[in-house]
Design a protein around this motif. Structure first.
Motif, short mmCIF file in Angstrom:
data_model
loop_
_atom_site.label_atom_id
_atom_site.label_comp_id
_atom_site.label_asym_id
_atom_site.label_seq_id
_atom_site.Cartn_x
_atom_site.Cartn_y
_atom_site.Cartn_z
N PRO A 13 0.83 -1.20 0.00
CA PRO A 13 0.00 0.00 0.00
C PRO A 13 0.87 1.25 0.00
O PRO A 13 1.99 1.23 0.54
CB PRO A 13 -0.79 -0.13 1.31
CG PRO A 13 0.04 -1.02 2.17
CD PRO A 13 0.72 -1.97 1.24
N PRO A 14 0.41 2.31 -0.62
CA PRO A 14 1.20 3.53 -0.63
C PRO A 14 1.44 4.03 0.79
O PRO A 14 0.64 3.80 1.69
CB PRO A 14 0.34 4.52 -1.43
CG PRO A 14 -1.04 3.95 -1.38
CD PRO A 14 -0.88 2.47 -1.30
N VAL A 15 2.56 4.66 0.99
CA VAL A 15 2.93 5.17 2.31
C VAL A 15 1.94 6.23 2.74
O VAL A 15 1.53 7.09 1.94
CB VAL A 15 4.36 5.74 2.27
CG1 VAL A 15 4.72 6.34 3.63
CG2 VAL A 15 5.35 4.66 1.89
N ARG A 16 1.55 6.19 4.00
CA ARG A 16 0.63 7.20 4.52
C ARG A 16 1.24 8.58 4.39
O ARG A 16 2.37 8.81 4.81
CB ARG A 16 0.31 6.91 5.99
CG ARG A 16 -0.61 7.97 6.61
CD ARG A 16 -0.74 7.79 8.11
NE ARG A 16 -1.38 6.53 8.45
CZ ARG A 16 -1.51 6.08 9.69
NH1 ARG A 16 -1.01 6.77 10.69
NH2 ARG A 16 -2.10 4.92 9.91
N PRO A 17 0.52 9.53 3.85
CA PRO A 17 1.05 10.90 3.74
C PRO A 17 1.40 11.45 5.12
O PRO A 17 0.74 11.17 6.12
CB PRO A 17 -0.11 11.68 3.10
CG PRO A 17 -0.91 10.63 2.38
CD PRO A 17 -0.81 9.40 3.21
N SER A 18 2.45 12.26 5.17
CA SER A 18 2.93 12.79 6.45
C SER A 18 1.92 13.71 7.13
O SER A 18 1.96 13.90 8.34
CB SER A 18 4.25 13.55 6.24
OG SER A 18 4.06 14.63 5.33
N ALA A 19 0.98 14.27 6.35
CA ALA A 19 -0.01 15.18 6.92
C ALA A 19 -1.09 14.44 7.69
O ALA A 19 -1.88 15.06 8.42
CB ALA A 19 -0.65 16.02 5.83
N VAL A 20 -1.16 13.10 7.56
CA VAL A 20 -2.23 12.31 8.15
C VAL A 20 -1.82 11.77 9.51
O VAL A 20 -0.76 11.18 9.67
CB VAL A 20 -2.61 11.13 7.22
CG1 VAL A 20 -3.65 10.24 7.89
CG2 VAL A 20 -3.14 11.66 5.89
N THR A 21 -2.69 11.96 10.52
CA THR A 21 -2.50 11.40 11.86
C THR A 21 -3.72 10.55 12.21
O THR A 21 -4.86 11.01 12.09
CB THR A 21 -2.35 12.51 12.91
OG1 THR A 21 -1.25 13.36 12.57
CG2 THR A 21 -2.08 11.92 14.30
N ASP A 22 -3.46 9.30 12.64
CA ASP A 22 -4.54 8.43 13.08
C ASP A 22 -4.93 8.86 14.50
O ASP A 22 -4.15 8.70 15.44
CB ASP A 22 -4.07 6.97 13.06
CG ASP A 22 -5.21 5.99 13.34
OD1 ASP A 22 -6.24 6.41 13.89
OD2 ASP A 22 -5.05 4.80 13.01
N ILE A 23 -6.11 9.40 14.65
CA ILE A 23 -6.57 9.90 15.94
C ILE A 23 -7.22 8.81 16.78
O ILE A 23 -7.08 8.77 17.99
CB ILE A 23 -7.56 11.07 15.74
CG1 ILE A 23 -6.90 12.23 14.97
CG2 ILE A 23 -8.10 11.57 17.09
CD1 ILE A 23 -5.73 12.86 15.69
N CYS A 24 -7.95 7.90 16.11
CA CYS A 24 -8.70 6.90 16.87
C CYS A 24 -8.89 5.62 16.07
O CYS A 24 -9.84 5.50 15.29
CB CYS A 24 -10.05 7.48 17.30
SG CYS A 24 -11.04 6.38 18.33
N ASP A 25 -7.98 4.67 16.24
CA ASP A 25 -8.15 3.28 15.79
C ASP A 25 -8.56 3.14 14.32
O ASP A 25 -9.40 2.29 13.98
CB ASP A 25 -9.20 2.57 16.66
CG ASP A 25 -8.81 2.57 18.13
OD1 ASP A 25 -7.61 2.54 18.42
OD2 ASP A 25 -9.72 2.63 18.98
#
Length: 306
Positions: A13-25
């Motif tokens: 899968p493509p790498v998660r963009p740096s601007a994205v933060t997983d806040i809740c599960d």
């Protein structure tokens, strides 16, 4: 002789963009850009250090996604890449705005085209007997239609929008300059506070700051300074209605507060304390002198017009 069989490798899968933060599960994500906290902008409290995050949020469940606000125009490309990555497997794509102001919806035309939104929601009271509410509604519909070629669906306070198994409740708030709603997701206990708690700056820009312990930035004095800057009409008035409005939030199981500006406040005890401190901050402002918005202007011009 045994021959090794080479199996085709699975695409990563493509790498998660740096601007994205997983806040809740894996259900709630922030997409954040950053501006210098010392930037001379009317919506930034002076005296902050480091950087201030400006975030939109994405809720995802069961192939259904809801975007909350759109980020700043300065971060448009990054917002587009990040949201497109998040919504790759989502069949239904919607957006709701917490405020009808440029910094909340400036990227709406771009997102309508980029991610092919199925619906755009706005919180509001639909009362045909309220002339000004109706004018405001029609004005917004015309504005969004003109800039984004999208129609607006209205979500009344107290109603809830489903996102898979998630449910986003519309909460009207009195802590406003222009029309605004708070949003509450029931299953995760997440309050989306728009610009009500937009004062948590951070030193770095590598990821969104998630605050898990009380510090002086969350004190009633710090909150009062922010509210005075952003909502100076609170000074010198009877704030009992505002305090009661904030106290109603205590009825909800709030486990985190996600703001359009600044870091996330994480944890039920911390969120509850911040709401208490906010109520006391409003009480402090009620005892301050009314802000004189005409200071520096020639009053005679205004008095002559009366």
């Amino acid at each position: 002789m045994t021959m090794a069989i080479s199996l085709p490798s699975r695409p990563q899968p493509p790498v998660r963009p740096s601007a994205v933060t997983d806040i809740c599960d894996g259900r709630i994500f922030a997409v954040s850009g950053y501006v210098p906290a010392a930037r001379p902008a009317t919506w930034i409290l002076s005296g902050l250090e480091g950087h201030l995050a400006v975030s939109c949020y994405v809720l995802i469940d069961g192939g259904h996604a809801m975007i909350i606000d759109t980020g700043l125009a300065a971060h448009r490309d990054e917002v587009g890449r990040s949201i497109s990555w998040l919504l790759a497997d989502c069949r239904r794509r919607e957006l709701i705005m917490t405020r009808r102001e440029p910094d909340a919806i400036i990227n709406l035309p771009f997102l309508v085209k980029e991610v092919e939104l199925d619906a755009v929601f706005c919180g509001g009271v639909l009362n045909p007997l309220d002339f000004f509410e109706r004018v405001d509604q029609k004005s917004l519909e015309s504005h969004v239609s003109a800039i984004a070629h999208a129609s607006v669906e209205w979500a009344k306070p107290g109603s809830a929008l489903p996102i898979g198994a998630l449910s986003l409740e519309i909460l009207r708030t009195t802590v406003v300059v222009l029309p605004k709603t708070h949003l509450y997701e029931q299953r995760t206990g997440t309050l989306f506070g728009s610009d009500t708690w937009g004062f948590l700056s951070q030193l770095g820009t590598s990821s969104l700051d998630i605050v898990t312990a009380w510090d002086e930035r969350l004190s009633r004095g710090s909150i009062a300074r922010y509210l005075r800057h952003k909502f100076d009409w609170l000074c010198g008035i009877d704030t009992s209605v505002i305090e009661a409005d904030l106290a109603l939030l205590k009825q909800y199981d709030i486990r985190r507060i996600c703001s359009t500006y600044g870091g996330v406040i994480e944890g039920a005890l911390l969120a509850s304390r911040v709401i208490d401190e906010t109520i006391e901050a409003v009480q402090l402002l009620s005892r301050e002198p009314i802000v004189d918005r005409l200071k520096g202007f020639d009053r005679t011009i205004f008095e002559a017009a009366l």
